[in-house]
Design an enzyme around this catalytic site. Structure first.
Site, PDB file in Angstrom:
ATOM      1  N   GLU A  87       0.648  -1.121   0.047  1.00  0.00           N
ATOM      2  CA  GLU A  87       0.139   0.023   0.021  1.00  0.00           C
ATOM      3  C   GLU A  87       0.800   1.200  -0.028  1.00  0.00           C
ATOM      4  O   GLU A  87       1.761   1.311   0.806  1.00  0.00           O
ATOM      5  CB  GLU A  87      -0.954   0.150   1.179  1.00  0.00           C
ATOM      6  CG  GLU A  87      -1.630  -1.341   1.501  1.00  0.00           C
ATOM      7  CD  GLU A  87      -2.627  -1.212   2.488  1.00  0.00           C
ATOM      8  OE1 GLU A  87      -3.054  -0.046   2.892  1.00  0.00           O
ATOM      9  OE2 GLU A  87      -3.141  -2.105   3.020  1.00  0.00           O
ATOM     10  N   LYS A 142       4.355  -2.587  13.249  1.00  0.00           N
ATOM     11  CA  LYS A 142       4.412  -2.823  14.557  1.00  0.00           C
ATOM     12  C   LYS A 142       2.846  -2.792  14.919  1.00  0.00           C
ATOM     13  O   LYS A 142       2.275  -2.175  14.238  1.00  0.00           O
ATOM     14  CB  LYS A 142       5.118  -1.108  15.275  1.00  0.00           C
ATOM     15  CG  LYS A 142       6.317  -1.398  15.468  1.00  0.00           C
ATOM     16  CD  LYS A 142       6.660  -0.290  16.347  1.00  0.00           C
ATOM     17  CE  LYS A 142       7.149   1.021  15.398  1.00  0.00           C
ATOM     18  NZ  LYS A 142       7.855   1.929  15.890  1.00  0.00           N
ATOM     19  N   TYR A 151      -8.559   5.146  -8.398  1.00  0.00           N
ATOM     20  CA  TYR A 151      -8.809   3.708  -8.641  1.00  0.00           C
ATOM     21  C   TYR A 151      -8.883   3.458 -10.044  1.00  0.00           C
ATOM     22  O   TYR A 151      -9.394   4.053 -11.018  1.00  0.00           O
ATOM     23  CB  TYR A 151     -10.281   3.210  -8.014  1.00  0.00           C
ATOM     24  CG  TYR A 151     -10.159   3.237  -6.579  1.00  0.00           C
ATOM     25  CD1 TYR A 151      -9.701   2.417  -5.709  1.00  0.00           C
ATOM     26  CD2 TYR A 151     -10.998   4.157  -5.947  1.00  0.00           C
ATOM     27  CE1 TYR A 151      -9.579   2.431  -4.446  1.00  0.00           C
ATOM     28  CE2 TYR A 151     -11.144   4.176  -4.536  1.00  0.00           C
ATOM     29  CZ  TYR A 151     -10.333   3.244  -3.685  1.00  0.00           C
ATOM     30  OH  TYR A 151     -10.562   3.354  -2.238  1.00  0.00           O
ATOM     31  N   HIS A 160       0.851  13.808  -1.072  1.00  0.00           N
ATOM     32  CA  HIS A 160       0.509  14.860  -1.908  1.00  0.00           C
ATOM     33  C   HIS A 160      -1.258  14.853  -2.004  1.00  0.00           C
ATOM     34  O   HIS A 160      -1.667  13.712  -1.735  1.00  0.00           O
ATOM     35  CB  HIS A 160       0.836  14.564  -3.466  1.00  0.00           C
ATOM     36  CG  HIS A 160       0.058  15.488  -4.639  1.00  0.00           C
ATOM     37  ND1 HIS A 160       0.740  16.947  -4.719  1.00  0.00           N
ATOM     38  CD2 HIS A 160      -0.825  15.398  -5.189  1.00  0.00           C
ATOM     39  CE1 HIS A 160      -0.156  17.367  -5.640  1.00  0.00           C
ATOM     40  NE2 HIS A 160      -1.150  16.463  -6.090  1.00  0.00           N
ATOM     41  N   PHE A 195      -0.026  -1.121  17.626  1.00  0.00           N
ATOM     42  CA  PHE A 195      -0.071   0.155  18.209  1.00  0.00           C
ATOM     43  C   PHE A 195      -1.141   0.070  19.453  1.00  0.00           C
ATOM     44  O   PHE A 195      -2.111  -0.656  19.000  1.00  0.00           O
ATOM     45  CB  PHE A 195      -0.051   1.456  17.323  1.00  0.00           C
ATOM     46  CG  PHE A 195       0.819   1.804  16.480  1.00  0.00           C
ATOM     47  CD1 PHE A 195       2.019   2.297  17.136  1.00  0.00           C
ATOM     48  CD2 PHE A 195       1.089   1.109  15.451  1.00  0.00           C
ATOM     49  CE1 PHE A 195       3.236   2.622  16.377  1.00  0.00           C
ATOM     50  CE2 PHE A 195       1.987   1.385  14.283  1.00  0.00           C
ATOM     51  CZ  PHE A 195       3.271   2.309  14.932  1.00  0.00           C
TER      52      PHE A 195
END
Ligand code: ADP
Ligand code: MG
Length: 147
Positions: free
Chosen positions: A78, A106, A90, A83, A108
């Site tokens: 991903e 990680k 899509y 910007h 969270f």
């Protein structure tokens, strides 16, 4: 070891983790493109350059992770482009070059912690990409080829 890694492919619908609601939309590559990646590339957060269609080349951060939609047996890739776009893209062709690694994936404790980690990733990407050796990849012919 695999870097810089050049890659091009169609932007598909993700699995709606609500990245956009966090203010951090991520353009997902199709399963086919993800499968073309080196299988031993580390999961985690990377920085590089990205361009949509024939558009301008922008800084990006990218995550390579395990895709919960496929019970974590497939990876997802991903790209968050640094910007602001007027519209979604899509179905368009996204071209990227992955240049460097920022950190591993990680978990969270909170949404706030996740968002601030991503903001730090973005700041780190911006700093890295301003270095002359990284800036030069922005001008790579890869981004200027006709469709
Ligand atoms: P999905 O789960 O479908 O990937 P997201 O919430 O992650 O949904 O939003 C991703 C979509 O947002 C992209 O496919 C693209 O069309 C659009 N988008 C708009 N601005 C950006 C941006 N700066 N970076 C990445 N995607 C963006
Ligand atoms: Mg996404």
């Amino acid at each position: 070891r695999h870097l810089p890694y050049f890659c091009r492919g169609e932007v598909v619908k993700g699995f709606g983790r609500g990245s956009k609601e966090l203010g951090i939309p991520t353009a997902n590559f199709s399963e086919q493109v993800v499968e073309s990646f080196p299988s031993d590339i580390s999961t985690g957060i990377y920085y590089g350059w990205a361009c949509v269609g024939n558009g301008d080349v922008h800084k990006m951060v990218l995550s390579i992770g395990w895709n919960p939609f496929y019970k974590n047996i497939k990876k997802s890739v991903e790209t968050h482009i640094i910007h602001t776009f007027k519209e979604d893209f899509y179905g368009e062709i996204l071209s990227i070059v992955i240049i460097g690694y920022i950190r591993p994936e990680k978990n969270f404790d909170s949404l706030e912690a996740l968002i601030s980690a991503i903001q730090e990733d973005i700041e780190e990407a911006k700093r890295q990409l301003d270095l002359p050796e990284h800036l030069k990849l922005k001008e790579d012919n890869f981004f200027h080829l006709p469709e």
